[in-house]
Scaffold this motif. Structure first.
Motif, PDB file in Angstrom:
ATOM      1  N   MET A   1       0.844  -1.171   0.000  1.00 47.01           N
ATOM      2  CA  MET A   1       0.000   0.000   0.000  1.00 47.01           C
ATOM      3  C   MET A   1       0.888   1.232   0.000  1.00 47.01           C
ATOM      4  N   SER A   2       0.474   2.201  -0.786  1.00 48.43           N
ATOM      5  CA  SER A   2       1.146   3.495  -0.756  1.00 48.43           C
ATOM      6  C   SER A   2       0.104   4.554  -0.421  1.00 48.43           C
ATOM      7  N   VAL A   3       0.550   5.663   0.154  1.00 51.46           N
ATOM      8  CA  VAL A   3      -0.347   6.770   0.496  1.00 51.46           C
ATOM      9  C   VAL A   3       0.167   8.006  -0.215  1.00 51.46           C
ATOM     10  N   GLU A   4      -0.744   8.675  -0.929  1.00 51.83           N
ATOM     11  CA  GLU A   4      -0.391   9.859  -1.701  1.00 51.83           C
ATOM     12  C   GLU A   4      -1.385  10.976  -1.441  1.00 51.83           C
ATOM     13  N   GLU A   5      -1.002  12.196  -1.799  1.00 52.07           N
ATOM     14  CA  GLU A   5      -1.923  13.327  -1.697  1.00 52.07           C
ATOM     15  C   GLU A   5      -3.012  13.183  -2.749  1.00 52.07           C
TER      16      GLU A   5
ATOM     17  N   GLN B  62       2.212  -6.612  -8.583  1.00 55.87           N
ATOM     18  CA  GLN B  62       2.419  -5.176  -8.454  1.00 55.87           C
ATOM     19  C   GLN B  62       1.363  -4.360  -9.208  1.00 55.87           C
ATOM     20  N   GLN B  63       0.196  -4.962  -9.405  1.00 53.68           N
ATOM     21  CA  GLN B  63      -0.917  -4.287 -10.061  1.00 53.68           C
ATOM     22  C   GLN B  63      -1.758  -3.549  -9.025  1.00 53.68           C
ATOM     23  N   LEU B  64      -2.232  -2.362  -9.401  1.00 55.96           N
ATOM     24  CA  LEU B  64      -3.105  -1.586  -8.527  1.00 55.96           C
ATOM     25  C   LEU B  64      -4.447  -2.298  -8.393  1.00 55.96           C
TER      26      LEU B  64
ATOM     27  N   LYS C 166      -6.928  -1.289  -5.777  1.00 54.05           N
ATOM     28  CA  LYS C 166      -7.983  -0.407  -5.288  1.00 54.05           C
ATOM     29  C   LYS C 166      -7.397   0.913  -4.816  1.00 54.05           C
ATOM     30  N   LYS C 167      -8.174   1.993  -5.019  1.00 51.38           N
ATOM     31  CA  LYS C 167      -7.825   3.303  -4.466  1.00 51.38           C
ATOM     32  C   LYS C 167      -8.786   3.589  -3.323  1.00 51.38           C
ATOM     33  N   VAL C 168      -8.222   3.937  -2.164  1.00 51.31           N
ATOM     34  CA  VAL C 168      -9.017   4.167  -0.962  1.00 51.31           C
ATOM     35  C   VAL C 168      -8.920   5.638  -0.577  1.00 51.31           C
ATOM     36  N   PRO C 169     -10.044   6.389  -0.630  1.00 57.80           N
ATOM     37  CA  PRO C 169      -9.992   7.790  -0.197  1.00 57.80           C
ATOM     38  C   PRO C 169      -9.818   7.867   1.313  1.00 57.80           C
ATOM     39  N   LEU C 170      -8.873   8.686   1.753  1.00 57.67           N
ATOM     40  CA  LEU C 170      -8.611   8.899   3.175  1.00 57.67           C
ATOM     41  C   LEU C 170      -8.768  10.387   3.451  1.00 57.67           C
ATOM     42  N   ARG C 171      -9.915  10.760   4.009  1.00 58.86           N
ATOM     43  CA  ARG C 171     -10.176  12.176   4.279  1.00 58.86           C
ATOM     44  C   ARG C 171      -9.131  12.712   5.244  1.00 58.86           C
ATOM     45  N   SER C 172      -8.512  13.831   4.861  1.00 62.00           N
ATOM     46  CA  SER C 172      -7.463  14.403   5.692  1.00 62.00           C
ATOM     47  C   SER C 172      -7.493  15.917   5.580  1.00 62.00           C
ATOM     48  N   ASN C 173      -7.052  16.582   6.647  1.00 66.44           N
ATOM     49  CA  ASN C 173      -6.960  18.037   6.610  1.00 66.44           C
ATOM     50  C   ASN C 173      -5.730  18.449   5.790  1.00 66.44           C
ATOM     51  N   LEU C 174      -5.437  19.728   5.744  1.00 67.76           N
ATOM     52  CA  LEU C 174      -4.345  20.215   4.900  1.00 67.76           C
ATOM     53  C   LEU C 174      -2.975  19.728   5.347  1.00 67.76           C
ATOM     54  N   HIS C 175      -2.855  19.237   6.576  1.00 68.65           N
ATOM     55  CA  HIS C 175      -1.572  18.751   7.067  1.00 68.65           C
ATOM     56  C   HIS C 175      -1.268  17.324   6.595  1.00 68.65           C
TER      57      HIS C 175
ATOM     58  N   ASP D   3      -6.360  15.571  -4.361  1.00 68.57           N
ATOM     59  CA  ASP D   3      -6.989  16.891  -4.378  1.00 68.57           C
ATOM     60  C   ASP D   3      -8.390  16.890  -3.766  1.00 68.57           C
ATOM     61  N   ASP D   4      -9.115  15.788  -3.886  1.00 70.08           N
ATOM     62  CA  ASP D   4     -10.495  15.735  -3.402  1.00 70.08           C
ATOM     63  C   ASP D   4     -10.610  15.405  -1.918  1.00 70.08           C
ATOM     64  N   THR D   5      -9.807  14.461  -1.431  1.00 75.95           N
ATOM     65  CA  THR D   5      -9.986  13.979  -0.060  1.00 75.95           C
ATOM     66  C   THR D   5      -8.827  14.302   0.869  1.00 75.95           C
ATOM     67  N   GLY D   6      -7.735  14.790   0.354  1.00 77.19           N
ATOM     68  CA  GLY D   6      -6.550  15.074   1.165  1.00 77.19           C
ATOM     69  C   GLY D   6      -5.492  14.006   0.987  1.00 77.19           C
ATOM     70  N   LEU D   7      -5.870  12.743   1.234  1.00 86.16           N
ATOM     71  CA  LEU D   7      -4.956  11.616   1.047  1.00 86.16           C
ATOM     72  C   LEU D   7      -5.694  10.486   0.336  1.00 86.16           C
ATOM     73  N   ARG D   8      -4.914   9.595  -0.286  1.00 81.21           N
ATOM     74  CA  ARG D   8      -5.482   8.427  -0.949  1.00 81.21           C
ATOM     75  C   ARG D   8      -4.531   7.254  -0.735  1.00 81.21           C
ATOM     76  N   GLY D   9      -5.087   6.128  -0.350  1.00 73.75           N
ATOM     77  CA  GLY D   9      -4.293   4.911  -0.225  1.00 73.75           C
ATOM     78  C   GLY D   9      -4.448   4.077  -1.471  1.00 73.75           C
ATOM     79  N   ASP D  10      -3.357   3.623  -2.039  1.00 72.88           N
ATOM     80  CA  ASP D  10      -3.384   2.751  -3.214  1.00 72.88           C
ATOM     81  C   ASP D  10      -2.966   1.353  -2.784  1.00 72.88           C
ATOM     82  N   LEU D  11      -3.873   0.382  -2.967  1.00 75.54           N
ATOM     83  CA  LEU D  11      -3.601  -0.999  -2.599  1.00 75.54           C
ATOM     84  C   LEU D  11      -3.091  -1.754  -3.822  1.00 75.54           C
TER      85      LEU D  11
END
Length: 87
Positions: A1-5, A21-23, A25-34, A7-15
């Motif tokens: 899993m990787s975690v990236e910024e 090594q195929q993607l 699922k993308k998991v939206p992780l709501r996060s503040n600006l930090h 624009d919509d939710t703040g963070l996104r986890g890629d499983l």
């Protein structure tokens, strides 16, 4: 899993599938600006905790099959925590 910024939710986890090594699922992780993220591994699941723009604590559990479940969403009174930590 990787975690990236994100624009919509703040963070996104890629499983990813470990073998191919195929993607998977993308998991939206709501996060503040930090973009703060706390993680732990418990009972065979990856637990991810974020704090969103409205001070909601969001807790997600990701199992080894790629299943994602939101465990909790709760408002946290940070002023009280900070007051006791500084005192």
């Amino acid at each position: 899993m990787s975690v990236e910024e994100d624009d919509d939710t703040g963070l996104r986890g890629d499983l990813y599938d470990v073998k191919t090594q195929q993607l998977l699922k993308k998991v939206p992780l709501r996060s503040n600006l930090h973009g703060q993220l706390v993680s732990t591994y418990q009972n065979g699941r990856l637990i991810l905790v974020t704090l969103d723009d409205s001070d909601q604590l969001n807790i997600h559990a990701i199992d080894s099959e790629g299943g994602v479940k939101e465990l909790a969403q709760k408002t946290v009174e940070l002023a009280i925590i900070i007051q006791y930590a500084v005192a």
